[in-house]
Scaffold this motif. Structure first.
Motif, PDB file in Angstrom:
ATOM      1  N   HIS A 111       0.780  -1.155   0.171  1.00 26.35           N
ATOM      2  CA  HIS A 111      -0.102  -0.091   0.085  1.00 26.35           C
ATOM      3  C   HIS A 111       0.837   1.321  -0.104  1.00 26.35           C
ATOM      4  O   HIS A 111       1.879   1.466   0.675  1.00 26.35           O
ATOM      5  N   ILE A 112       0.442   2.110  -0.979  1.00 29.17           N
ATOM      6  CA  ILE A 112       1.068   3.413  -0.947  1.00 29.17           C
ATOM      7  C   ILE A 112       0.346   4.404  -0.040  1.00 29.17           C
ATOM      8  O   ILE A 112      -0.971   4.784  -0.663  1.00 29.17           O
ATOM      9  N   PRO A 113       0.538   4.802   1.090  1.00 28.78           N
ATOM     10  CA  PRO A 113      -0.216   5.825   1.887  1.00 28.78           C
ATOM     11  C   PRO A 113      -0.848   7.010   1.007  1.00 28.78           C
ATOM     12  O   PRO A 113      -0.040   7.678   0.533  1.00 28.78           O
ATOM     13  N   LEU A 114      -2.235   7.310   1.215  1.00 23.19           N
ATOM     14  CA  LEU A 114      -2.647   8.606   0.807  1.00 23.19           C
ATOM     15  C   LEU A 114      -3.244   9.463   1.959  1.00 23.19           C
ATOM     16  O   LEU A 114      -3.364   8.871   3.077  1.00 23.19           O
ATOM     17  N   GLU A 115      -3.599  10.747   1.766  1.00 20.65           N
ATOM     18  CA  GLU A 115      -4.013  11.585   2.704  1.00 20.65           C
ATOM     19  C   GLU A 115      -5.261  11.048   3.098  1.00 20.65           C
ATOM     20  O   GLU A 115      -6.236  10.632   2.471  1.00 20.65           O
ATOM     21  N   ASN A 116      -5.711  10.803   4.637  1.00 25.33           N
ATOM     22  CA  ASN A 116      -6.855  10.159   4.963  1.00 25.33           C
ATOM     23  C   ASN A 116      -7.714  11.468   5.530  1.00 25.33           C
ATOM     24  O   ASN A 116      -7.558  11.667   6.805  1.00 25.33           O
ATOM     25  N   ASP A 117      -8.573  12.017   4.614  1.00 29.82           N
ATOM     26  CA  ASP A 117      -9.350  13.238   4.787  1.00 29.82           C
ATOM     27  C   ASP A 117     -10.716  13.075   4.515  1.00 29.82           C
ATOM     28  O   ASP A 117     -11.224  13.937   4.460  1.00 29.82           O
ATOM     29  N   GLY A 118     -11.250  11.911   4.301  1.00 34.78           N
ATOM     30  CA  GLY A 118     -12.635  11.955   4.265  1.00 34.78           C
ATOM     31  C   GLY A 118     -13.223  10.485   3.909  1.00 34.78           C
ATOM     32  O   GLY A 118     -12.447   9.586   3.768  1.00 34.78           O
ATOM     33  N   ILE A 119     -14.549  10.138   4.045  1.00 34.66           N
ATOM     34  CA  ILE A 119     -14.974   9.087   4.026  1.00 34.66           C
ATOM     35  C   ILE A 119     -14.759   8.227   2.632  1.00 34.66           C
ATOM     36  O   ILE A 119     -14.666   7.114   2.419  1.00 34.66           O
ATOM     37  N   ASP A 120     -14.785   9.067   1.345  1.00 28.83           N
ATOM     38  CA  ASP A 120     -14.674   8.446   0.294  1.00 28.83           C
ATOM     39  C   ASP A 120     -13.278   7.742   0.143  1.00 28.83           C
ATOM     40  O   ASP A 120     -13.375   6.399  -0.328  1.00 28.83           O
ATOM     41  N   ILE A 121     -12.338   8.384   0.528  1.00 28.39           N
ATOM     42  CA  ILE A 121     -10.881   7.827   0.423  1.00 28.39           C
ATOM     43  C   ILE A 121     -10.657   6.397   1.472  1.00 28.39           C
ATOM     44  O   ILE A 121     -10.245   5.259   1.069  1.00 28.39           O
ATOM     45  N   ILE A 122     -11.510   6.704   2.712  1.00 27.17           N
ATOM     46  CA  ILE A 122     -11.239   5.418   3.564  1.00 27.17           C
ATOM     47  C   ILE A 122     -12.116   4.291   2.826  1.00 27.17           C
ATOM     48  O   ILE A 122     -11.310   3.255   3.070  1.00 27.17           O
ATOM     49  N   LYS A 123     -13.255   4.900   2.363  1.00 26.05           N
ATOM     50  CA  LYS A 123     -14.091   3.495   1.786  1.00 26.05           C
ATOM     51  C   LYS A 123     -13.429   2.825   0.491  1.00 26.05           C
ATOM     52  O   LYS A 123     -13.273   1.603   0.454  1.00 26.05           O
ATOM     53  N   ARG A 124     -12.590   3.789  -0.189  1.00 25.58           N
ATOM     54  CA  ARG A 124     -12.048   3.114  -1.128  1.00 25.58           C
ATOM     55  C   ARG A 124     -10.663   2.186  -0.921  1.00 25.58           C
ATOM     56  O   ARG A 124     -10.528   1.164  -1.317  1.00 25.58           O
ATOM     57  N   VAL A 125      -9.882   2.590  -0.079  1.00 23.28           N
ATOM     58  CA  VAL A 125      -8.659   1.986   0.437  1.00 23.28           C
ATOM     59  C   VAL A 125      -9.174   0.592   1.038  1.00 23.28           C
ATOM     60  O   VAL A 125      -8.655  -0.569   0.965  1.00 23.28           O
ATOM     61  N   ASP A 126     -10.291   0.997   1.943  1.00 27.85           N
ATOM     62  CA  ASP A 126     -10.723  -0.222   2.467  1.00 27.85           C
ATOM     63  C   ASP A 126     -11.420  -1.296   1.521  1.00 27.85           C
ATOM     64  O   ASP A 126     -10.801  -2.334   1.910  1.00 27.85           O
ATOM     65  N   LEU A 127     -12.023  -1.055   0.471  1.00 29.34           N
ATOM     66  CA  LEU A 127     -12.597  -1.958  -0.339  1.00 29.34           C
ATOM     67  C   LEU A 127     -11.422  -2.714  -1.078  1.00 29.34           C
ATOM     68  O   LEU A 127     -11.424  -3.864  -1.328  1.00 29.34           O
ATOM     69  N   GLU A 128     -10.480  -1.796  -1.654  1.00 26.36           N
ATOM     70  CA  GLU A 128      -9.323  -2.175  -2.319  1.00 26.36           C
ATOM     71  C   GLU A 128      -8.569  -3.346  -1.628  1.00 26.36           C
ATOM     72  O   GLU A 128      -8.305  -4.419  -2.118  1.00 26.36           O
ATOM     73  N   THR A 129      -8.192  -3.089  -0.416  1.00 23.99           N
ATOM     74  CA  THR A 129      -7.603  -3.810   0.583  1.00 23.99           C
ATOM     75  C   THR A 129      -8.492  -5.297   0.868  1.00 23.99           C
ATOM     76  O   THR A 129      -7.886  -6.360   0.606  1.00 23.99           O
ATOM     77  N   ARG A 130      -9.695  -5.122   1.029  1.00 17.97           N
ATOM     78  CA  ARG A 130     -10.541  -6.233   1.182  1.00 17.97           C
ATOM     79  C   ARG A 130     -10.432  -7.205  -0.115  1.00 17.97           C
ATOM     80  O   ARG A 130     -10.387  -8.431  -0.011  1.00 17.97           O
TER      81      ARG A 130
END
Ligand code: NDP
Ligand code: MG
Length: 383
Positions: free
Chosen positions: A355-374
């Motif tokens: 994983h290449i870390p991205l700015e954690n600044d909103g629900i959309d990015i959290i959901k995207r990274v969460d889904l990609e990881t799963r």
């Protein structure tokens, strides 16, 4: 009378919370409940507590509840959780769902300026920076932790000023496999991993306790909740689970919170804070029966959960989202008998490595990274 919405009322924390409500006479009123698959228990709870709103995650359950309670405001799925949090007429939102699915409802509760009684630690792990920004923007909202360690720290912090804190000392039971080495963990069964020595909890958190990932998640949760640097957070194994955590102040004075291991106490405290109330169902600690309070260092070589979490937390940005999502899927696969116990660590490590870390600044990015990881974990480990 405080009005409460319980998200996850059919789970371990949820049912304990309802016990507190029941035993508190007229202090609390249940206005909303949510369950996922266990609609039978949810139906019993609806009959007993007569909430105004309910959300359910099972289609069969939805149809049955619709038929049996035609006048009830009934919602479905993830959207339903959000709908409950969006209601005006409640005071406290107890987030007792397990997993990252609880984040969005918590966000809505904060935007409404409500008290969040936070059991769902995955929220602070995956969305901590975003939640903290929302708390600043919504000064009426507040989070009172339910997790026993964080409730203990919250209570201990009342003994001094924020700038006088030296470090947080989080206690850990050490989990089911304390004392074992890697070789002895290769082939442990699901049943063995589900036997917690001190606490009776849901399956996911019980496995997290046996890997010590739970303690790792709690380190990140503490960092986000209390704004304390990772360098000033220490974990100590305390197998009796009597001291629930401690705060050391600059003058080396340590303030701790103690009690029998029972989640009802931190749940009630999150409801009544800043007050403390008597409740006959809460058991007192009898010091004449506490013969031994012991402490030891965690075995980080065997149980990598804490180390991995410190690493993810220090990297920050979206890395804790990956730690949490990879762990959730790994635990699910272990509970389905698809992977071995130690593979849980491998999955988290590999997911973090790629994983290449991205700015954690909103629900959309959290959901995207969460889904990609799963998706990555499922496609590589669900054989
Ligand atoms: P449980 O597994 O016992 O309960 C989880 C609850 O969430 C149930 O009501 C369940 O519904 C519901 N749920 C599960 N998946 C979903 C979903 N996808 N959508 C909506 N609802 C869902 O968990 P616990 O009560 O043990 O833990 C809850 C949270 O509290 C976790 O975040 C945990 O880490 C935290 N916590 C728990 C402690 C404990 O002692 N148990 C201690 C400290 C923190 P259903 O059962 O109907 O399917
Ligand atoms: Mg805990």
């Amino acid at each position: 009378m405080k009005r409460i919405v319980v998200l996850g009322s059919t789970g371990s924390i949820g049912t304990n919370a309802l016990e507190i409500v029941k035993s508190s006479e007229d202090r609390f009123e249940i206005v909303g409940l949510s369950g996922h698959k266990n609609y039978k228990l949810l139906i019993e709870q609806i009959k007993e507590f007569q909430p105004k709103y309910v959300s359910i995650g099972s289609e069969e359950g939805y149809k049955l509840i619709r038929r049996e309670f035609p006048n009830l405001e009934l919602y479905f799925g993830d959207r339903g959780l959000k709908e409950l949090a969006l209601k005006e007429n409640y005071d406290i939102l107890l987030t007792a769902i397990s997993g990252a699915v609880g984040i969005e409802a918590t966000v809505e509760g904060i935007k409404k300026g409500k008290r969040i009684a936070l059991a769902n630690k995955e929220t602070m792990v995956a969305a901590g920076p975003y939640i903290n920004r929302l708390l600043k923007e919504n000064p009426k909202a507040e989070i009172i932790p339910v997790d026993s360690e964080h409730s203990a720290i919250f209570q201990s912090l009342l003994g001094g000023r924020k700038n006088e804190v030296k470090k947080l000392i989080i206690t850990a039971s050490g989990g089911t496999f304390r004392g074992r080495k890697k070789e002895e963990l290769q082939d442990v069964s699901i049943e063995e991993a589900l036997k917690h020595p001190n606490w009776s909890m849901g399956k996911k958190i019980t496995i997290d306790s046996s890997t010590l990932v739970n303690k790792g998640l709690e380190v990140i949760e503490a960092h986000e909740l209390f704004g304390i640097s990772y360098d000033d957070i220490e974990v100590v194994v305390h197998p009796q689970s009597i001291i629930h955590s401690m705060v050391e102040f600059k003058d080396k004075s340590i303030i701790a919170q103690l009690g029998v291991p029972d989640m009802k106490l931190p749940i009630q405290y999150a409801f009544t804070y800043p007050e403390r109330k008597e409740n006959s169902i809460l058991e007192g600690l009898d010091f004449t029966k506490v013969t031994n309070l012991t402490f030891e260092k965690p075995d980080h070589e065997t149980f990598k959960g804490i180390k991995l979490a410190f690493k993810a937390g220090r990297i920050g940005k979206t890395m804790p989202v990956v730690l949490n999502a990879a762990n959730e899927v790994a635990v699910e696969l272990f509970l389905k008998g698809r992977i071995k116990f130690l593979t849980i660590y491998e999955i988290i490590e590999k997911a973090m490595e790629r994983h290449i870390p991205l700015e954690n600044d909103g629900i959309d990015i959290i959901k995207r990274v969460d889904l990609e990881t799963r998706e990555w974990v499922y496609s590589n480990y669900e054989v």
